[in-house]
Design a protein around this motif. Structure first.
Motif, short mmCIF file in Angstrom:
data_model
loop_
_atom_site.label_atom_id
_atom_site.label_comp_id
_atom_site.label_asym_id
_atom_site.label_seq_id
_atom_site.Cartn_x
_atom_site.Cartn_y
_atom_site.Cartn_z
N LEU A 192 0.70 -1.22 -0.04
CA LEU A 192 -0.17 0.23 -0.16
C LEU A 192 0.90 1.35 0.09
O LEU A 192 0.66 2.19 -0.60
CB LEU A 192 -0.97 -0.10 1.24
N CYS A 193 1.84 1.29 0.65
CA CYS A 193 2.64 2.44 0.96
C CYS A 193 3.57 2.61 -0.71
O CYS A 193 3.60 3.73 -1.07
CB CYS A 193 3.70 2.25 2.10
N ARG A 194 3.96 1.68 -1.19
CA ARG A 194 4.62 1.77 -2.41
C ARG A 194 3.51 2.38 -3.53
O ARG A 194 4.00 3.11 -4.30
CB ARG A 194 5.32 0.29 -2.94
N ALA A 195 2.37 1.84 -3.44
CA ALA A 195 1.39 2.26 -4.36
C ALA A 195 1.07 3.88 -4.45
O ALA A 195 0.95 4.46 -5.17
CB ALA A 195 0.20 1.35 -4.18
N TYR A 196 1.19 4.05 -2.79
CA TYR A 196 1.07 5.70 -2.65
C TYR A 196 1.94 6.45 -3.24
O TYR A 196 1.92 7.57 -3.72
CB TYR A 196 0.65 5.75 -1.16
N MET A 197 3.33 5.84 -3.00
CA MET A 197 4.40 6.62 -3.29
C MET A 197 4.42 7.02 -5.00
O MET A 197 4.70 7.99 -5.53
CB MET A 197 5.82 5.77 -3.00
N ALA A 198 3.83 5.78 -5.79
CA ALA A 198 3.61 5.92 -7.20
C ALA A 198 2.73 7.04 -7.58
O ALA A 198 2.73 7.64 -8.61
CB ALA A 198 3.45 4.52 -7.75
N ALA A 199 1.50 7.12 -6.70
CA ALA A 199 0.53 7.98 -7.35
C ALA A 199 0.07 8.91 -5.71
O ALA A 199 -0.93 8.33 -5.27
CB ALA A 199 -0.63 7.32 -7.76
N PRO A 200 0.92 9.53 -5.34
CA PRO A 200 0.35 10.02 -3.89
C PRO A 200 -0.89 10.96 -4.11
O PRO A 200 -1.15 11.73 -5.32
CB PRO A 200 1.46 10.98 -3.61
N SER A 201 -1.58 11.01 -3.08
CA SER A 201 -3.02 12.00 -2.88
C SER A 201 -3.32 12.26 -1.61
O SER A 201 -3.40 11.17 -0.62
CB SER A 201 -4.05 11.30 -3.62
N VAL A 202 -3.33 13.53 -1.20
CA VAL A 202 -3.75 13.78 0.11
C VAL A 202 -5.39 13.48 0.40
O VAL A 202 -5.77 13.63 1.56
CB VAL A 202 -3.56 15.44 0.48
N THR A 203 -6.14 12.94 -0.38
CA THR A 203 -7.35 12.59 -0.50
C THR A 203 -7.46 10.98 0.33
O THR A 203 -8.42 10.60 0.48
CB THR A 203 -8.12 12.56 -1.57
N GLU A 204 -6.07 10.49 0.25
CA GLU A 204 -6.30 9.07 0.63
C GLU A 204 -6.62 9.04 2.09
O GLU A 204 -6.33 9.91 3.01
CB GLU A 204 -4.83 8.51 0.73
N ARG A 205 -7.43 8.29 2.58
CA ARG A 205 -7.88 8.17 3.99
C ARG A 205 -7.40 6.98 4.74
O ARG A 205 -7.58 5.96 4.09
CB ARG A 205 -9.43 8.40 4.10
N LEU A 206 -7.31 7.24 6.21
CA LEU A 206 -6.81 5.88 6.91
C LEU A 206 -7.82 5.00 6.93
O LEU A 206 -7.47 3.85 7.04
CB LEU A 206 -6.71 6.61 8.39
N ASP A 207 -9.28 5.25 6.88
CA ASP A 207 -10.28 4.29 6.80
C ASP A 207 -10.21 3.41 5.63
O ASP A 207 -10.62 2.18 5.63
CB ASP A 207 -11.55 4.82 6.84
N GLU A 208 -9.88 4.06 4.47
CA GLU A 208 -9.70 3.12 3.22
C GLU A 208 -8.35 2.15 3.29
O GLU A 208 -8.79 1.05 3.03
CB GLU A 208 -9.56 4.11 1.93
#
Length: 273
Positions: free
Chosen positions: A174-190
């Protein structure tokens, strides 16, 4: 990530193995090395018997170890302890310099695995040490340059550019996927839902795995992802939008809070060194 032609990759790997041999055989207290590396090249896991100051004179590199992940942007360096396995990924074309110091040389133990700002003096001394590599060994000028360089390294200031990575494979994905396409709209609950965890359980789990809160890690990861784009000349507006910020001001505020200056000023200072 850019895919390198097989022939180019083989040449780079051969150069790396030859460099490893040269570094391992050296008995010098302080050793300097220089290399130009293309975007997309990843130096595989390896280690040295010396402490290493890995400097990005231009471009951005990502250093990974079992202890975490560190971004090294232009004008910065990472101090890597002896015998620690690490890989180095070029996130853009990189002019990389390294200084190798025998363990115990100088007061460096407390500064290991910190991203450090490279001073103008340190940069000049590294350049001069590289220029003098073919000089007669033991000459007074060489000895003075290397002695002053080793001393200057102990004074370099730390920068907040470390990014801990979890050991758990599912969370790391999940962390690597976020690094590839970061977004501050990502939420902890997701993220918690993707790992079939409750919010409370995931919060504790994430803190244990990374040492950071989800929000703090997300902001740092967003910063990591934007630095290579800034180095490549992308506009601050485009980067802010790609990272999911509603406006440039919010992105700039986050950037200044983490690095102490605005994005344009940061890269202008780094790239002018």
């Amino acid at each position: 990530m850019r895919q390198l032609p097989r022939q180019s990759l083989e040449a780079l790997e051969d150069r790396h193995h030859r460099s490893l041999g040269w570094i391992a055989r050296s008995e010098a207290d302080v050793l300097v090395h220089s290399s130009d590396n293309p975007a997309g090249y990843k130096v595989p896991l390896h280690c040295h018997r010396q402490d290493q100051l890995l400097c990005a004179f231009s471009g951005v590199v990502l250093v990974e170890t079992q202890q975490g992940c560190w971004m090294v942007p232009p004008g910065h360096a990472l101090l890597i302890p002896a015998r620690l396995q690490h890989s180095v990924e070029m996130l853009s074309d990189v002019d990389m310099k390294s200084v190798y110091l025998l363990p115990g040389l100088g007061d460096l133990a407390a500064r290991m695995l910190q991203v450090l700002g490279v001073t103008d003096l340190a940069r000049a001394l590294i350049d001069e040490a590289i220029r003098l590599r073919d000089a007669e060994p033991g000459t007074r000028k060489v000895a003075l340059v290397l002695e002053l360089l080793a001393e200057e390294i102990t004074t370099l200031e730390a920068r907040p550019l470390g990014l801990p990575f979890p050991s758990d494979k599912r969370l790391a994905a999940l962390c690597r996927a976020y690094m590839a396409a970061p977004s501050v709209t990502e939420r902890l609950d997701e993220w918690a839902g993707r790992l079939a965890m409750s919010r409370r359980t995931f919060t504790r789990f994430f803190q244990k795995e990374t040492g950071l809160s989800f929000v703090a890690w997300r902001q740092q990861a967003s910063l990591f992802a934007c630095l290579p784009k800034l180095a490549e000349g992308a506009s601050v507006t485009d980067i802010a939008m790609l990272a999911g910020y509603d406006n440039v001001a919010a992105f700039t505020t986050m950037f200044k809070r983490r690095l102490g200056t605005a994005p344009r000023n940061y890269m202008r200072t780094s790239m002018s060194r």
